[in-house]
Structure formats: structure tokens, C-alpha cells
Design a protein around this motif. Structure first.
Motif, PDB file in Angstrom:
ATOM      1  N   LEU A 149       0.815  -1.212   0.000  1.00  0.00           N
ATOM      2  CA  LEU A 149       0.000   0.000   0.000  1.00  0.00           C
ATOM      3  C   LEU A 149       0.851   1.266   0.000  1.00  0.00           C
ATOM      4  O   LEU A 149       0.359   2.330  -0.341  1.00  0.00           O
ATOM      5  CB  LEU A 149      -0.931  -0.004   1.227  1.00  0.00           C
ATOM      6  CG  LEU A 149      -1.992  -1.109   1.235  1.00  0.00           C
ATOM      7  CD1 LEU A 149      -2.787  -1.055   2.533  1.00  0.00           C
ATOM      8  CD2 LEU A 149      -2.930  -0.982   0.053  1.00  0.00           C
ATOM      9  N   LYS A 150       2.113   1.157   0.395  1.00  0.00           N
ATOM     10  CA  LYS A 150       2.955   2.336   0.480  1.00  0.00           C
ATOM     11  C   LYS A 150       4.020   2.297  -0.606  1.00  0.00           C
ATOM     12  O   LYS A 150       4.296   1.270  -1.218  1.00  0.00           O
ATOM     13  CB  LYS A 150       3.612   2.401   1.860  1.00  0.00           C
ATOM     14  CG  LYS A 150       2.609   2.578   3.004  1.00  0.00           C
ATOM     15  CD  LYS A 150       3.330   2.694   4.338  1.00  0.00           C
ATOM     16  CE  LYS A 150       2.337   2.893   5.481  1.00  0.00           C
ATOM     17  NZ  LYS A 150       3.020   3.011   6.793  1.00  0.00           N
ATOM     18  N   LEU A 151       4.634   3.438  -0.816  1.00  0.00           N
ATOM     19  CA  LEU A 151       5.754   3.519  -1.736  1.00  0.00           C
ATOM     20  C   LEU A 151       6.863   2.589  -1.274  1.00  0.00           C
ATOM     21  O   LEU A 151       7.148   2.494  -0.070  1.00  0.00           O
ATOM     22  CB  LEU A 151       6.296   4.948  -1.762  1.00  0.00           C
ATOM     23  CG  LEU A 151       5.572   5.954  -2.653  1.00  0.00           C
ATOM     24  CD1 LEU A 151       5.990   7.357  -2.267  1.00  0.00           C
ATOM     25  CD2 LEU A 151       5.893   5.694  -4.100  1.00  0.00           C
ATOM     26  N   LEU A 182      -4.823   4.013  -5.745  1.00  0.00           N
ATOM     27  CA  LEU A 182      -6.231   3.765  -5.449  1.00  0.00           C
ATOM     28  C   LEU A 182      -7.065   4.841  -6.118  1.00  0.00           C
ATOM     29  O   LEU A 182      -6.924   6.026  -5.810  1.00  0.00           O
ATOM     30  CB  LEU A 182      -6.473   3.774  -3.937  1.00  0.00           C
ATOM     31  CG  LEU A 182      -5.658   2.770  -3.111  1.00  0.00           C
ATOM     32  CD1 LEU A 182      -5.917   2.980  -1.629  1.00  0.00           C
ATOM     33  CD2 LEU A 182      -6.010   1.346  -3.512  1.00  0.00           C
ATOM     34  N   GLY A 183      -7.918   4.441  -7.052  1.00  0.00           N
ATOM     35  CA  GLY A 183      -8.776   5.422  -7.702  1.00  0.00           C
ATOM     36  C   GLY A 183      -8.732   5.358  -9.209  1.00  0.00           C
ATOM     37  O   GLY A 183      -8.316   4.368  -9.807  1.00  0.00           O
ATOM     38  N   PRO A 194      -1.372  10.588 -12.322  1.00  0.00           N
ATOM     39  CA  PRO A 194      -0.271  11.556 -12.195  1.00  0.00           C
ATOM     40  C   PRO A 194       0.007  11.983 -10.755  1.00  0.00           C
ATOM     41  O   PRO A 194       1.158  12.278 -10.406  1.00  0.00           O
ATOM     42  CB  PRO A 194      -0.756  12.733 -13.049  1.00  0.00           C
ATOM     43  CG  PRO A 194      -1.597  12.088 -14.112  1.00  0.00           C
ATOM     44  CD  PRO A 194      -2.323  10.980 -13.397  1.00  0.00           C
ATOM     45  N   ILE A 195      -1.017  12.000  -9.900  1.00  0.00           N
ATOM     46  CA  ILE A 195      -0.816  12.360  -8.493  1.00  0.00           C
ATOM     47  C   ILE A 195       0.096  11.339  -7.822  1.00  0.00           C
ATOM     48  O   ILE A 195       1.022  11.682  -7.071  1.00  0.00           O
ATOM     49  CB  ILE A 195      -2.170  12.441  -7.762  1.00  0.00           C
ATOM     50  CG1 ILE A 195      -3.051  13.526  -8.388  1.00  0.00           C
ATOM     51  CG2 ILE A 195      -1.970  12.698  -6.269  1.00  0.00           C
ATOM     52  CD1 ILE A 195      -4.466  13.570  -7.839  1.00  0.00           C
ATOM     53  N   SER A 196      -0.154  10.057  -8.108  1.00  0.00           N
ATOM     54  CA  SER A 196       0.682   8.999  -7.531  1.00  0.00           C
ATOM     55  C   SER A 196       2.088   9.026  -8.108  1.00  0.00           C
ATOM     56  O   SER A 196       3.073   8.798  -7.395  1.00  0.00           O
ATOM     57  CB  SER A 196       0.032   7.632  -7.771  1.00  0.00           C
ATOM     58  OG  SER A 196      -1.164   7.502  -7.027  1.00  0.00           O
ATOM     59  N   LYS A 253      -7.842  -0.518  -8.050  1.00  0.00           N
ATOM     60  CA  LYS A 253      -6.503  -0.711  -7.491  1.00  0.00           C
ATOM     61  C   LYS A 253      -5.541  -1.042  -8.625  1.00  0.00           C
ATOM     62  O   LYS A 253      -5.746  -2.017  -9.350  1.00  0.00           O
ATOM     63  CB  LYS A 253      -6.496  -1.838  -6.463  1.00  0.00           C
ATOM     64  CG  LYS A 253      -7.328  -1.556  -5.223  1.00  0.00           C
ATOM     65  CD  LYS A 253      -7.245  -2.707  -4.242  1.00  0.00           C
ATOM     66  CE  LYS A 253      -8.066  -2.423  -2.989  1.00  0.00           C
ATOM     67  NZ  LYS A 253      -7.976  -3.552  -2.016  1.00  0.00           N
ATOM     68  N   THR A 254      -4.499  -0.218  -8.779  1.00  0.00           N
ATOM     69  CA  THR A 254      -3.526  -0.401  -9.847  1.00  0.00           C
ATOM     70  C   THR A 254      -2.119  -0.199  -9.277  1.00  0.00           C
ATOM     71  O   THR A 254      -1.828   0.858  -8.713  1.00  0.00           O
ATOM     72  CB  THR A 254      -3.738   0.612 -10.983  1.00  0.00           C
ATOM     73  OG1 THR A 254      -5.110   0.572 -11.415  1.00  0.00           O
ATOM     74  CG2 THR A 254      -2.828   0.306 -12.164  1.00  0.00           C
ATOM     75  N   VAL A 255      -1.275  -1.199  -9.410  1.00  0.00           N
ATOM     76  CA  VAL A 255       0.115  -1.041  -9.002  1.00  0.00           C
ATOM     77  C   VAL A 255       0.846  -0.279 -10.099  1.00  0.00           C
ATOM     78  O   VAL A 255       0.818  -0.667 -11.266  1.00  0.00           O
ATOM     79  CB  VAL A 255       0.798  -2.409  -8.760  1.00  0.00           C
ATOM     80  CG1 VAL A 255       2.291  -2.209  -8.475  1.00  0.00           C
ATOM     81  CG2 VAL A 255       0.136  -3.136  -7.613  1.00  0.00           C
TER      82      VAL A 255
END
Length: 203
Positions: free
Chosen positions: A10-12, A149-150, A156-158, A195-197
Motif C-alpha cells: 500500500l505504500k511507496l 487507489l482510484g 499523475p498524483i501517484s 486498485k492499480t500497481v
């Protein structure tokens, strides 16, 4: 099993990945369907992307190391064509996309087995897309990844967070090429809960 392992990230984080075998198919520009339909596009491939379903029921000998497995999630490596790279100004047009769809394979699937499966399915199904598929060993090595998530449009935010994390680690993003691993079925999950890695190579 693969989905469970990926969805816990879930985290970087920084990953050092070993090479993996995948069945791939390349799409370019307007011939490529919209990103939101990637899983639907993969549907014609599913029978031959699942070796456990492709083997004739009466096969006397299974391949060495064979085990029943859950199909890995759909992956896509995204890039833009050379012409678009030359005039890149921060905006990307859909017709400039070049991307490769792939499904990771378990270690027992090697090139000879892939050819056997592909020939078997071609004899059972008529699908011109089967002529586009290849068997490749994908080497990603050192990467930064994050679970987005989204909506796809908000990726781009991620990516901004990932690039800041990369810089904090004293590393550089090697290119704008990135991988997306789809953990959600877009036919059943609303865009806000997808959910996309996301992953890109660093050095």
C-alpha cells in the motif's frame, strides 16, 4: 496468490525484481483500446494464458515443476512513440501511446511449452490476435512502485509521489516508461475504487 501479495504493497517502496517470463502482445496508437478496457481486451487471451486449462485432459505427462496456479493479474508497459518523444511538451495524445499487455507466467512455463500451448489453442480457436503474441523474459531490476487507489486519470498524483520518493532515495527515474498492474476488474469495480500497481525503473 499474486494478487494478494501485490495488494499488500500500500505504500511507496523500492523493489529489486528478478526476471519473469510473460506472454505479451504489443499495441500502438489508435489500434490500442482505451485503458479502461484493458481487462476486457485480455479476455480472448485467457484460455491460452492459463496453461492449466489449455492442456488436453488426457495429457499423460505434465511439464516439469507443474503446479495448479491462479492466473496473474493483467500488466501493461506504457510508452509513447518516437515522434511524440521528439515533440513532448508534457501532454500525451492517445494516438501516441505504445503499450504492451502481458500476463506473467509461473516458472515452469518455458518457450517450448508456450509454443505447444499456442499451437494447441490455435487449432481450437480462430482469433487473429493469437498471431501477435510472444513469449518474453522481462527484466525490470530496481524499481519504485506504489499501489494507486482510484481512477486512471488520477495516476499523475501517484507518479508525483513516486518521483519525490525516488529523489529522496538518491535515485533517478530512468525513463517515462512505466508498468501498470491491474488488481481490479473494471467491469465490476467503480473507478474511484480501482486498485492499480504503478511501477517504474530507477538507477
Amino acid at each position: 496468490m499474486a494478487k494478494k501479495n501485490l495488494s499488500t504493497s500500500l505504500k511507496l517502496n523500492l523493489k529489486l525484481l528478478r526476471p519473469q517470463n510473460s506472454i505479451t502482445s504489443l499495441f500502438m496508437g489508435k489500434e490500442a483500446p482505451p485503458k479502461r478496457r484493458l481487462r476486457a481486451v485480455s479476455a480472448p487471451y485467457i484460455p491460452w494464458l492459463m496453461p492449466s486449462k489449455c492442456f488436453p485432459k488426457k495429457m499423460d505427462e505434465k511439464p516439469s515443476g507443474y503446479f495448479d496456479f491462479t492466473v496473474y493479474p493483467l500488466e501493461g508497459v506504457w510508452d509513447i512513440n518516437n515522434k511524440a518523444k521528439e515533440s513532448y511538451s508534457g501532454e500525451i495524445k492517445k494516438e501516441d501511446f505504445v503499450y504492451k499487455l502481458m500476463i506473467r507466467q509461473p516458472d515452469f512455463v518455458k518457450l517450448p511449452l508456450f509454443k505447444e500451448i499456442l499451437n494447441y489453442v490455435k487449432n481450437k480457436k480462430t482469433n487473429p490476435l493469437l498471431n501477435q503474441v510472444n513469449f518474453e523474459t522481462i527484466s525490470e531490476e530496481k524499481c519504485v512502485q506504489m499501489l494507486h487507489l482510484g481512477r486512471f486519470e488520477d495516476e499523475p498524483i501517484s507518479f508525483e509521489k513516486m518521483e519525490a520518493f525516488t529523489k529522496d532515495q538518491g535515485l533517478n527515474r530512468l525513463s517515462k516508461v512505466h508498468k501498470e498492474i491491474s488488481l481490479s476488474d473494471t467491469r465490476k469495480v467503480v473507478p474511484e475504487k480501482l486498485k492499480t500497481v504503478l511501477r517504474f525503473r530507477v538507477g
